[in-house]
Enzyme design. Structure first.
Site, mmCIF file in Angstrom:
data_model
loop_
_atom_site.group_PDB
_atom_site.id
_atom_site.type_symbol
_atom_site.label_atom_id
_atom_site.label_comp_id
_atom_site.label_asym_id
_atom_site.label_seq_id
_atom_site.Cartn_x
_atom_site.Cartn_y
_atom_site.Cartn_z
ATOM 1 N N LYS A 79 0.845 -1.197 0.000
ATOM 2 C CA LYS A 79 0.000 0.000 0.000
ATOM 3 C C LYS A 79 0.886 1.256 0.000
ATOM 4 C CE LYS A 79 -3.496 -2.813 0.015
ATOM 5 N NZ LYS A 79 -4.347 -3.279 1.088
HETATM 6 C C1 LIG Z 1 -5.297 -4.405 1.455
HETATM 7 C C2 LIG Z 1 -6.766 -4.191 1.534
HETATM 8 C C3 LIG Z 1 -7.525 -4.507 2.672
HETATM 9 C C4 LIG Z 1 -6.965 -5.275 3.837
HETATM 10 O O1 LIG Z 1 -5.835 -4.721 4.346
HETATM 11 P P1 LIG Z 1 -4.954 -5.510 5.428
HETATM 12 O O2 LIG Z 1 -4.221 -4.401 6.119
HETATM 13 O O3 LIG Z 1 -4.055 -6.422 4.645
HETATM 14 O O4 LIG Z 1 -5.872 -6.250 6.327
HETATM 15 C C5 LIG Z 1 -8.856 -4.159 2.696
HETATM 16 N N1 LIG Z 1 -9.449 -3.571 1.648
HETATM 17 C C6 LIG Z 1 -8.763 -3.293 0.522
HETATM 18 C C7 LIG Z 1 -9.477 -2.605 -0.602
HETATM 19 C C8 LIG Z 1 -7.411 -3.604 0.433
HETATM 20 O O5 LIG Z 1 -6.750 -3.361 -0.714
#
Ligand SMILES: *Cc1c(COP(=O)(O)O)cnc(C)c1O
Length: 380
Positions: free
Chosen positions: A188
């Site tokens: 991210k």
């Molecule tokens: C990555 C992601 C999540 C979950 O994130 P984590 O921190 O890995 O639990 C939820 N929603 C979206 C759209 C994502 O891309």
């Protein structure tokens, strides 16, 4: 292989983590509050509640919204599993709203139509999770008006959108959503290894989120049903979890947040360069919207035909392309609930054509040229 996404960790990030390891607090210490305050400042909002990942953040946001058995949660089919699973964790039922064919985000028009029908049938959603796909917010102004009219809680899953803007405000400000969730997974925009946060303007929601993060317990005598037994006393007032993040993660977050503007500028420059280089190849490129400034988590193109062949050719050329997302309603787990092909045709048509190209701050211009050339060769 050039990956589709990758974290950027520098010496200052490493030093921040080492400092925590040398300190008295590995968890439940001061770094968590520092990170939460820094995120609240960055988002121009009042509260941030950091947890161990964004999936946990979505879960407690739904609980804080009062979601439970008998309720409905609606979200986009074009998202990661967690945006829907969070409803199931609460015992609620999940349904989807089809996407806009240009932005690939949950369509505010489709939502308005579905709400009209649901109102007649007496099954309005309690929560709508609007996912800022690829880092660009949905039409949040329109969705917020629908939230007002139909009385649902609006949660923005902005896992892709740390640092993005919408309607002249930072995503997470609370101007358009009751709660906003960010993810700090390494692919991210900024990372804490694992980590997530819920941002909100609402003090009561923030207090509830803090309680749900830590076993549902309180040390506040005003909340207790009987007098305190003494200074050691705590009381469990509801069922919570251990969803806490560590000070190690939070310190990394503070350090990464200081680098956010650099990350965003680099991602934007790479997206602009893709736009330029890929114009004229017959691809559908990401739609730019005047109201939203994307954080550019993903750079997705739509290929009208032979997507799978193009995907294979790029992987064979060492380009780690990917596909985001398999429509959640087509997962076997969701099909057991009655969903199937044809339910959300825009999301399904999008899925057949989508290709995510590598995009991350450390991607070099030479690598980007290589990717563009490999893509044009594969399309030829
Ligand atoms: C990555 C992601 C999540 C979950 O994130 P984590 O921190 O890995 O639990 C939820 N929603 C979206 C759209 C994502 O891309």
């Amino acid at each position: 292989m050039i990956p589709y996404g990758r974290q950027s960790v520098d010496e200052a990030d490493i030093e921040a983590v080492v400092q925590v390891l040398r300190s008295d607090w590995l968890t439940q210490g001061p770094a968590i509050e520092r990170f939460e305050a820094a995120m609240a400042t960055r988002c121009a909002t009042d509260h941030g509640v950091m947890v161990c990942n964004a999936t946990a953040a979505l879960h407690i946001a739904c609980l804080a919204a009062g979601l439970g058995p008998g309720d409905w949660l609606w979200t986009s089919p074009n998202t990661f599993l967690a945006s829907a699973n969070c409803g199931l964790y609460c015992g609620a039922r999940v349904d989807f709203v089809d996407i806009d064919p240009l932005t690939w985000n949950l369509s505010a028009e489709a939502l308005a139509l579905k709400l009209e029908i649901a109102e007649r049938e007496g099954r309005l959603p309690k929560v709508v999770v609007a996912v800022a796909f690829a880092g660009q917010s949905c039409d949040m102004a329109a969705i917020a008006r629908l939230a007002e009219r139909y009385g649902f809680t609006l949660i923005e899953d902005a896992s892709h959108a740390v640092g993005a803007q919408y309607g002249g405000q930072p995503v997470g400000s609370g101007e358009f959503a009751d709660m906003t969730v960010f993810s700090f997974h390494p692919v991210k925009i900024i990372t804490t290894a694992e980590g997530g946060i819920v941002m909100t303007r609402h003090t009561e929601l923030a207090e509830r989120l803090r309680r749900l993060r830590s076993h549902g317990m309180t040390r506040d005598p005003a909340m207790m049903s009987e007098p305190s037994h003494g200074p050691w006393y705590y009381q469990q007032v509801e069922l919570g979890f251990n969803y806490r993040a560590t000070d190690i993660q939070a310190a990394l977050g503070v350090s990464q947040l200081a680098r956010l503007d650099g990350f965003l500028a680099r991602r934007r420059a790479l997206a602009d360069a893709y736009d330029q280089a890929l114009t004229g190849l017959g691809l559908q490129l990401p739609a730019r919207q005047a109201s939203a400034e994307s954080a550019w988590h993903l750079y997705v193109v739509r290929i009208a035909e032979r997507r799978d062949e193009v995907f294979a050719a790029l992987r064979a050329a060492g380009v780690g392309v990917n596909v985001h997302y398999i429509p959640v309603h087509l997962q076997p787990f969701y099909r057991q609930m009655g969903f199937g092909p044809g339910d959300f045709p825009e999301a399904e048509a999008y899925y057949a054509q989508a290709l995510s190209l590598p995009l991350y701050p450390g991607l070099t211009e030479a690598e980007q040229h290589y990717i563009v050339n490999a893509l044009s060769d594969a399309l030829a």
